[in-house]
Design a protein around this motif. Structure first.
Motif, PDB file in Angstrom:
ATOM      1  N   UNK A 129       0.836  -1.188   0.000  1.00 17.68           N
ATOM      2  CA  UNK A 129       0.000   0.000   0.000  1.00 17.68           C
ATOM      3  C   UNK A 129       0.876   1.244   0.000  1.00 17.68           C
ATOM      4  N   UNK A 130       0.216   2.382  -0.203  1.00 19.24           N
ATOM      5  CA  UNK A 130       0.848   3.692  -0.059  1.00 19.24           C
ATOM      6  C   UNK A 130       0.201   4.357   1.142  1.00 19.24           C
ATOM      7  N   UNK A 131       1.015   4.809   2.097  1.00 26.79           N
ATOM      8  CA  UNK A 131       0.485   5.439   3.294  1.00 26.79           C
ATOM      9  C   UNK A 131       0.757   6.942   3.244  1.00 26.79           C
ATOM     10  N   UNK A 132      -0.320   7.718   3.386  1.00 27.54           N
ATOM     11  CA  UNK A 132      -0.204   9.179   3.432  1.00 27.54           C
ATOM     12  C   UNK A 132      -0.159   9.601   4.894  1.00 27.54           C
ATOM     13  N   UNK A 133       0.838  10.394   5.272  1.00 25.55           N
ATOM     14  CA  UNK A 133       0.958  10.783   6.672  1.00 25.55           C
ATOM     15  C   UNK A 133       1.694  12.104   6.798  1.00 25.55           C
ATOM     16  N   UNK A 134       1.531  12.757   7.946  1.00 23.65           N
ATOM     17  CA  UNK A 134       2.262  13.987   8.233  1.00 23.65           C
ATOM     18  C   UNK A 134       3.743  13.667   8.378  1.00 23.65           C
ATOM     19  N   UNK A 135       4.578  14.571   7.939  1.00 29.24           N
ATOM     20  CA  UNK A 135       6.019  14.351   7.963  1.00 29.24           C
ATOM     21  C   UNK A 135       6.523  14.072   9.382  1.00 29.24           C
ATOM     22  N   UNK A 136       7.350  13.014   9.460  1.00 28.76           N
ATOM     23  CA  UNK A 136       8.063  12.730  10.699  1.00 28.76           C
ATOM     24  C   UNK A 136       7.290  12.004  11.774  1.00 28.76           C
ATOM     25  N   UNK A 137       6.058  11.550  11.500  1.00 26.31           N
ATOM     26  CA  UNK A 137       5.261  10.965  12.578  1.00 26.31           C
ATOM     27  C   UNK A 137       5.382   9.445  12.678  1.00 26.31           C
ATOM     28  N   UNK A 138       5.808   8.767  11.601  1.00 27.72           N
ATOM     29  CA  UNK A 138       5.931   7.315  11.653  1.00 27.72           C
ATOM     30  C   UNK A 138       7.225   6.866  10.974  1.00 27.72           C
ATOM     31  N   UNK A 139       7.745   5.690  11.355  1.00 27.81           N
ATOM     32  CA  UNK A 139       8.942   5.168  10.681  1.00 27.81           C
ATOM     33  C   UNK A 139       8.597   4.648   9.294  1.00 27.81           C
TER      34      UNK A 139
END
Length: 287
Positions: A129-139
């Motif tokens: 999958x492709x995960x969209x997330x705020x910068x720096x919040x997950x590894x």
């Protein structure tokens, strides 16, 4: 996901480079190693061989923006997921992703309020999958793909790809500047992802559903030699699905409220004739 190794799909029609072709598709691990009119004899030694006798049709897997753990609660404006434990949210995420696969969305672009949960589940189960997330919040893990958000700006592999409202567009606002269709408001699951999106121009919509593969540099969005082995197969041997085997009719097959019969993701059968094989789904999701 651990693929069977080698898969031969023979005597079927497949959509490649804008036209319907007749022949075979040979998959080895994560790639389509060969496709054409006649399969080489050694391909018959594949771990899995399907001979459709020219009564099946294959298209490239789909990709679109979808919800994560919030998907089962569609229709509820602000679902309170705080009542669920982390383990329960992981079960929900696993269920949601596998349902997307079964509908033909082989590269879901997940935008969720719980990116850490989805990230963990995808890594542990080898899901694509492709995960969209705020910068720096997950590894970040090497087996997954990530789009990072900085305000309204989106980045892929540290390169700016556009503003979120332009990169992700609603089905009715589909245009050439759109990287992926935003289907978070679409009522899925639905037997046919395309029918759920509405009656948009056939060729334009089919092209848009594989566009994220091209935009992210994964492949050319076609069932072709060298493309990722993310493939949907519609088997017409069922009396409920029989139709004239003509290119102009086959082209419209995914638009006819039909769920794929076979879904291959990364060279593995994620869905086969009504049964999910991606992972062993938990028998209980909600207590």
């Amino acid at each position: 996901m651990n693929g069977p190794g080698k898969i031969l799909l023979k005597n079927l029609y497949y959509y490649s480079d804008g036209i319907v072709k007749k022949g075979f598709v040979y998959v080895e691990e994560h790639l389509v190693r060969d496709a054409g009119e006649e399969a080489l004899p050694e391909y018959e030694l594949s771990d899995v061989v399907y001979d459709f006798n020219n009564h099946a049709y294959a298209v490239h897997g789909f990709s679109m923006v979808l919800k994560g753990v919030e998907q089962p609660f569609r229709g509820i404006i602000h679902p309170d997921l705080s009542v669920y434990t982390e383990s329960e949210l992981e079960k929900i995420a696993l269920h949601v992703i596998t349902v997307y696969y079964s509908l033909g969305v082989t590269l879901p672009i997940i935008e969720t309020d719980h990116p850490g949960i989805v990230n963990k589940v995808a890594k542990e189960h080898g899901l694509q999958l492709v995960l969209v997330h705020d910068r720096g919040v997950i590894p970040h893990y090497g087996s997954l793909f990530y789009i990072e958000r900085d305000g309204e700006r989106l980045y892929y592999q540290d390169s700016f790809i556009g503003f979120e409202t332009e990169v992700f567009c609603k089905p009715e606002k589909l245009d050439e500047g759109c990287t992926a269709i935003d289907a978070r408001s679409v009522d899925l699951p639905h037997p046919s992802v395309i029918s759920a999106l509405g009656r948009i121009d056939f060729k334009r919509l089919l092209e848009a559903l594989s566009r994220p593969y091209r935009s992210l540099g994964l492949d050319n969005g076609c069932v072709d030699k060298g493309s990722r082995s993310d493939i949907l197969v519609y088997d017409f041997r069922s009396p409920l699905k029989q139709q004239p085997l003509m290119p102009e009719i086959l082209f419209k097959t995914p638009f006819k409220n039909l769920q794929p019969d076979l879904v291959i993701v990364k060279g593995d059968f994620a869905f086969e004739y009504g049964e999910i094989f991606t992972v062993s789904l938990p028998s209980v999701i909600f207590k």
